[in-house]
Motif scaffolding. Structure first.
Motif, PDB file in Angstrom:
ATOM      1  N   ILE A   1       0.834  -1.204   0.000  1.00 42.14           N
ATOM      2  CA  ILE A   1       0.000   0.000   0.000  1.00 42.14           C
ATOM      3  C   ILE A   1       0.867   1.251   0.000  1.00 42.14           C
ATOM      4  O   ILE A   1       0.609   2.211  -0.747  1.00 42.14           O
ATOM      5  N   GLU A   2       1.917   1.267   0.828  1.00 43.00           N
ATOM      6  CA  GLU A   2       2.799   2.440   0.880  1.00 43.00           C
ATOM      7  C   GLU A   2       3.495   2.658  -0.454  1.00 43.00           C
ATOM      8  O   GLU A   2       3.707   3.799  -0.881  1.00 43.00           O
ATOM      9  N   LEU A   3       3.833   1.561  -1.140  1.00 44.75           N
ATOM     10  CA  LEU A   3       4.434   1.669  -2.466  1.00 44.75           C
ATOM     11  C   LEU A   3       3.458   2.304  -3.464  1.00 44.75           C
ATOM     12  O   LEU A   3       3.828   3.199  -4.232  1.00 44.75           O
ATOM     13  N   LEU A   4       2.207   1.833  -3.437  1.00 44.29           N
ATOM     14  CA  LEU A   4       1.201   2.395  -4.341  1.00 44.29           C
ATOM     15  C   LEU A   4       0.987   3.879  -4.067  1.00 44.29           C
ATOM     16  O   LEU A   4       0.840   4.682  -5.001  1.00 44.29           O
ATOM     17  N   VAL A   5       0.987   4.251  -2.803  1.00 45.46           N
ATOM     18  CA  VAL A   5       0.802   5.660  -2.436  1.00 45.46           C
ATOM     19  C   VAL A   5       1.919   6.509  -3.036  1.00 45.46           C
ATOM     20  O   VAL A   5       1.681   7.579  -3.601  1.00 45.46           O
TER      21      VAL A   5
ATOM     22  N   GLN B   1     -10.605  -0.302  13.356  1.00 45.37           N
ATOM     23  CA  GLN B   1      -9.936  -1.563  13.053  1.00 45.37           C
ATOM     24  C   GLN B   1      -9.710  -1.785  11.565  1.00 45.37           C
ATOM     25  O   GLN B   1      -9.553  -2.930  11.121  1.00 45.37           O
ATOM     26  N   GLU B   2      -9.683  -0.703  10.780  1.00 44.60           N
ATOM     27  CA  GLU B   2      -9.426  -0.862   9.355  1.00 44.60           C
ATOM     28  C   GLU B   2      -8.384   0.144   8.884  1.00 44.60           C
ATOM     29  O   GLU B   2      -8.240   1.231   9.458  1.00 44.60           O
ATOM     30  N   LEU B   3      -7.650  -0.267   7.874  1.00 45.30           N
ATOM     31  CA  LEU B   3      -6.705   0.624   7.207  1.00 45.30           C
ATOM     32  C   LEU B   3      -7.331   1.031   5.884  1.00 45.30           C
ATOM     33  O   LEU B   3      -7.735   0.169   5.096  1.00 45.30           O
ATOM     34  N   ARG B   4      -7.411   2.330   5.661  1.00 48.86           N
ATOM     35  CA  ARG B   4      -8.053   2.822   4.446  1.00 48.86           C
ATOM     36  C   ARG B   4      -7.024   3.332   3.443  1.00 48.86           C
ATOM     37  O   ARG B   4      -6.122   4.091   3.796  1.00 48.86           O
ATOM     38  N   LEU B   5      -7.170   2.894   2.216  1.00 47.02           N
ATOM     39  CA  LEU B   5      -6.387   3.438   1.111  1.00 47.02           C
ATOM     40  C   LEU B   5      -7.293   4.445   0.411  1.00 47.02           C
ATOM     41  O   LEU B   5      -8.247   4.067  -0.274  1.00 47.02           O
ATOM     42  N   LEU B   6      -7.019   5.717   0.629  1.00 45.80           N
ATOM     43  CA  LEU B   6      -7.888   6.791   0.152  1.00 45.80           C
ATOM     44  C   LEU B   6      -7.466   7.248  -1.237  1.00 45.80           C
ATOM     45  O   LEU B   6      -6.269   7.416  -1.517  1.00 45.80           O
TER      46      LEU B   6
ATOM     47  N   SER C   1     -12.179  -5.491   2.858  1.00 51.47           N
ATOM     48  CA  SER C   1     -13.397  -5.578   3.665  1.00 51.47           C
ATOM     49  C   SER C   1     -14.491  -4.654   3.158  1.00 51.47           C
ATOM     50  O   SER C   1     -15.680  -4.937   3.331  1.00 51.47           O
ATOM     51  N   ARG C   2     -14.070  -3.554   2.510  1.00 48.23           N
ATOM     52  CA  ARG C   2     -15.085  -2.586   2.097  1.00 48.23           C
ATOM     53  C   ARG C   2     -14.517  -1.681   1.017  1.00 48.23           C
ATOM     54  O   ARG C   2     -13.332  -1.353   1.021  1.00 48.23           O
ATOM     55  N   VAL C   3     -15.369  -1.298   0.096  1.00 52.89           N
ATOM     56  CA  VAL C   3     -15.038  -0.269  -0.890  1.00 52.89           C
ATOM     57  C   VAL C   3     -16.004   0.881  -0.694  1.00 52.89           C
ATOM     58  O   VAL C   3     -17.221   0.673  -0.598  1.00 52.89           O
ATOM     59  N   ALA C   4     -15.453   2.076  -0.608  1.00 52.64           N
ATOM     60  CA  ALA C   4     -16.277   3.267  -0.372  1.00 52.64           C
ATOM     61  C   ALA C   4     -16.213   4.204  -1.575  1.00 52.64           C
ATOM     62  O   ALA C   4     -15.155   4.361  -2.188  1.00 52.64           O
ATOM     63  N   PHE C   5     -17.345   4.805  -1.893  1.00 57.02           N
ATOM     64  CA  PHE C   5     -17.434   5.784  -2.973  1.00 57.02           C
ATOM     65  C   PHE C   5     -18.026   7.079  -2.429  1.00 57.02           C
ATOM     66  O   PHE C   5     -19.080   7.042  -1.775  1.00 57.02           O
ATOM     67  N   ALA C   6     -17.365   8.161  -2.719  1.00 55.16           N
ATOM     68  CA  ALA C   6     -17.933   9.472  -2.383  1.00 55.16           C
ATOM     69  C   ALA C   6     -18.856   9.895  -3.527  1.00 55.16           C
ATOM     70  O   ALA C   6     -18.742  10.982  -4.096  1.00 55.16           O
ATOM     71  N   LEU C   7     -19.771   8.998  -3.859  1.00 51.66           N
ATOM     72  CA  LEU C   7     -20.691   9.157  -4.980  1.00 51.66           C
ATOM     73  C   LEU C   7     -22.007   8.488  -4.606  1.00 51.66           C
ATOM     74  O   LEU C   7     -22.021   7.524  -3.841  1.00 51.66           O
TER      75      LEU C   7
ATOM     76  N   LEU D   1      -7.295  -4.081   9.784  1.00 55.28           N
ATOM     77  CA  LEU D   1      -6.008  -3.648  10.306  1.00 55.28           C
ATOM     78  C   LEU D   1      -5.147  -4.844  10.720  1.00 55.28           C
ATOM     79  O   LEU D   1      -3.925  -4.830  10.547  1.00 55.28           O
ATOM     80  N   ALA D   2      -5.774  -5.880  11.248  1.00 56.89           N
ATOM     81  CA  ALA D   2      -5.030  -7.056  11.713  1.00 56.89           C
ATOM     82  C   ALA D   2      -4.338  -7.799  10.581  1.00 56.89           C
ATOM     83  O   ALA D   2      -3.444  -8.618  10.815  1.00 56.89           O
ATOM     84  N   GLN D   3      -4.733  -7.511   9.351  1.00 54.99           N
ATOM     85  CA  GLN D   3      -4.222  -8.253   8.204  1.00 54.99           C
ATOM     86  C   GLN D   3      -3.033  -7.582   7.527  1.00 54.99           C
ATOM     87  O   GLN D   3      -2.226  -8.251   6.878  1.00 54.99           O
ATOM     88  N   VAL D   4      -2.903  -6.272   7.668  1.00 59.75           N
ATOM     89  CA  VAL D   4      -1.988  -5.533   6.785  1.00 59.75           C
ATOM     90  C   VAL D   4      -0.514  -5.741   7.101  1.00 59.75           C
ATOM     91  O   VAL D   4       0.339  -5.461   6.254  1.00 59.75           O
TER      92      VAL D   4
END
Length: 249
Positions: free
Chosen positions: A99-103, A122-127, A164-170, A200-203
């Motif tokens: 994830i840090e590489l993609l960022v 308990q989640e890490l979000r890739l925004l 676990s989840r995909v979020a859309f600001a739409l 978060l426990a997975q990353v």
């Protein structure tokens, strides 16, 4: 004000062109709407204006009559379409490292978006951040980017990257059920952010495909490519690149 210039790999325009061709559209005439010629899709594209890209996407939506075009393009953006960035993603030690590489290096593929990481409970979000106002192409761009990122994370951790989840600001589209079929996880619409969430426990769990030497080599190539692109970019794009570099430090 003038339309901002954006950097975009020709591969992504080719993916849209394939959908235009599939419905019998005149690809050359479609490309001309964005000031491009077919032969330009075989090499590196010049910087496009956001207006030119908007005309291309508007034209593709009209020709294909497919409102879910962004999802269809994103579904084809597998990890191999990320080039050396994808190779690095497949050899990371942990999902956090991937994830840090993609960022840090998403700017190698496009300047339409940038990425950030946020921990929430308990989640890490890739925004997915939007350095430029995408206007009416916001939905197809975000949909394509989210699917491409999901594929990259899943390739780096086969069987382990349970998004676990995909979020859309739409708002939810009429084809929300189709989006669910493609993304295969919980979808949240009308959110304050767009992106993907992982437990978060997975990353930080070690990945079976980790290869420290391959990752280091790929990251070095990413850095070299980033610096090679710098002289070709506009002042605005260079500022965005510096911000991306700073976010990885």
């Amino acid at each position: 004000p003038p339309s901002p210039n954006i950097q975009l790999q020709s591969l992504y325009i080719r993916q849209i062109a394939d959908h235009v061709a599939a419905v019998g559209g005149d690809v050359a005439a479609w490309l001309a709407q964005g000031g491009l010629r077919p032969e330009q899709l075989e090499g590196e594209l010049p910087e496009l204006s956001l207006d030119a890209l908007t005309r291309l996407i508007d034209g593709a939506l009209a020709l294909t009559r497919e409102p879910a075009l962004g999802l269809l393009v994103g579904e084809r953006l597998r990890v191999n379409t990320l080039g050396v960035l994808g190779f690095a993603a497949m050899s990371g030690a942990t999902l956090r490292q991937v994830i840090e590489l993609l960022v840090r290096y998403i700017g190698l593929r496009t300047s339409l978006v940038s990425l950030a990481v946020e921990q929430h409970r308990q989640e890490l979000r890739l925004l997915i951040l939007e350095p430029v106002a995408l206007g009416r192409i916001r939905r197809p761009v975000l949909e394509a980017v989210i699917l491409a990122l999901k594929h990259a994370l899943e390739a780096g951790a086969p069987g382990r990257a349970a998004i676990s989840r995909v979020a859309f600001a739409l708002p939810a589209p009429a084809y929300a059920d189709f989006a669910q079929q493609l993304l295969r996880c919980e979808l949240s619409w009308n959110c304050a952010w767009s992106g993907l969430a992982l437990p978060l426990a997975q990353v930080d769990a070690p990945l079976s495909a980790a290869d420290a030497a391959a990752f280091a080599q790929a990251e070095h190539l990413c850095e070299a490519e980033l610096r090679r692109l710098a002289p070709q970019q506009s002042t605005t794009a260079r500022v965005q690149r510096l911000l991306l570099e700073a976010s990885g430090s």
